[in-house]
Design a protein around this motif. Structure first.
Motif, short mmCIF file in Angstrom:
data_model
loop_
_atom_site.label_atom_id
_atom_site.label_comp_id
_atom_site.label_asym_id
_atom_site.label_seq_id
_atom_site.Cartn_x
_atom_site.Cartn_y
_atom_site.Cartn_z
N PHE A 21 0.88 -1.16 0.05
CA PHE A 21 0.08 -0.08 0.00
C PHE A 21 0.95 1.14 -0.10
O PHE A 21 1.95 1.25 0.71
N HIS A 22 0.55 2.25 -0.53
CA HIS A 22 1.23 3.55 -0.73
C HIS A 22 0.30 4.51 0.18
O HIS A 22 -0.59 4.68 -0.06
N ASP A 23 1.11 5.30 0.90
CA ASP A 23 0.81 6.32 1.74
C ASP A 23 0.44 7.67 0.97
O ASP A 23 1.72 8.00 0.80
N THR A 24 -0.60 7.94 0.52
CA THR A 24 -0.56 9.33 -0.13
C THR A 24 -0.20 10.46 0.43
O THR A 24 0.11 11.25 0.02
N GLU A 32 4.06 -2.95 3.43
CA GLU A 32 3.75 -4.06 3.01
C GLU A 32 3.14 -4.96 3.91
O GLU A 32 3.46 -4.87 5.34
N ARG A 33 2.13 -5.73 3.70
CA ARG A 33 1.22 -6.66 4.55
C ARG A 33 1.24 -8.06 3.90
O ARG A 33 0.89 -8.19 2.79
N PHE A 34 1.63 -9.16 4.67
CA PHE A 34 1.54 -10.43 4.29
C PHE A 34 0.97 -11.18 5.37
O PHE A 34 1.24 -11.05 6.75
N ILE A 35 0.28 -12.06 5.38
CA ILE A 35 -0.26 -13.00 6.48
C ILE A 35 0.15 -14.64 6.02
O ILE A 35 0.28 -14.90 4.74
#
Length: 53
Positions: A21-24, A32-35
Motif C-alpha cells: 500500500f502507498h501512503d498518499t 507491506e502486509r502479508f499473512i
C-alpha cells in the motif's frame, strides 16, 4: 498492477495473502502486509532467504 518481486518471495515462502500500500500523505512511504498461517511459519521465512532475495 505492476509485478512485484516481494510478492513472489512472500508467497513462495508461505504467505497466504500479500499486499503493498502507498501512503498518499507521504509519497516515499509504502506498507507491506502479508499473512502466514502461524508464528512458526513467519519465523521460518527468515531461514528461507536466498542470495537473490
Amino acid at each position: 498492477m505492476k509485478y512485484c518481486v516481494l510478492q513472489v518471495v512472500r508467497l513462495r515462502d508461505g504467505a497466504i495473502r500479500w499486499g503493498i500500500f502507498h501512503d498518499t500523505s507521504e509519497p516515499n512511504r509504502y506498507l507491506e502486509r502479508f499473512i502466514v498461517e502461524s508464528w512458526v511459519n513467519h519465523l521460518r521465512q527468515y531461514e528461507r532467504f536466498t542470495v537473490a532475495d
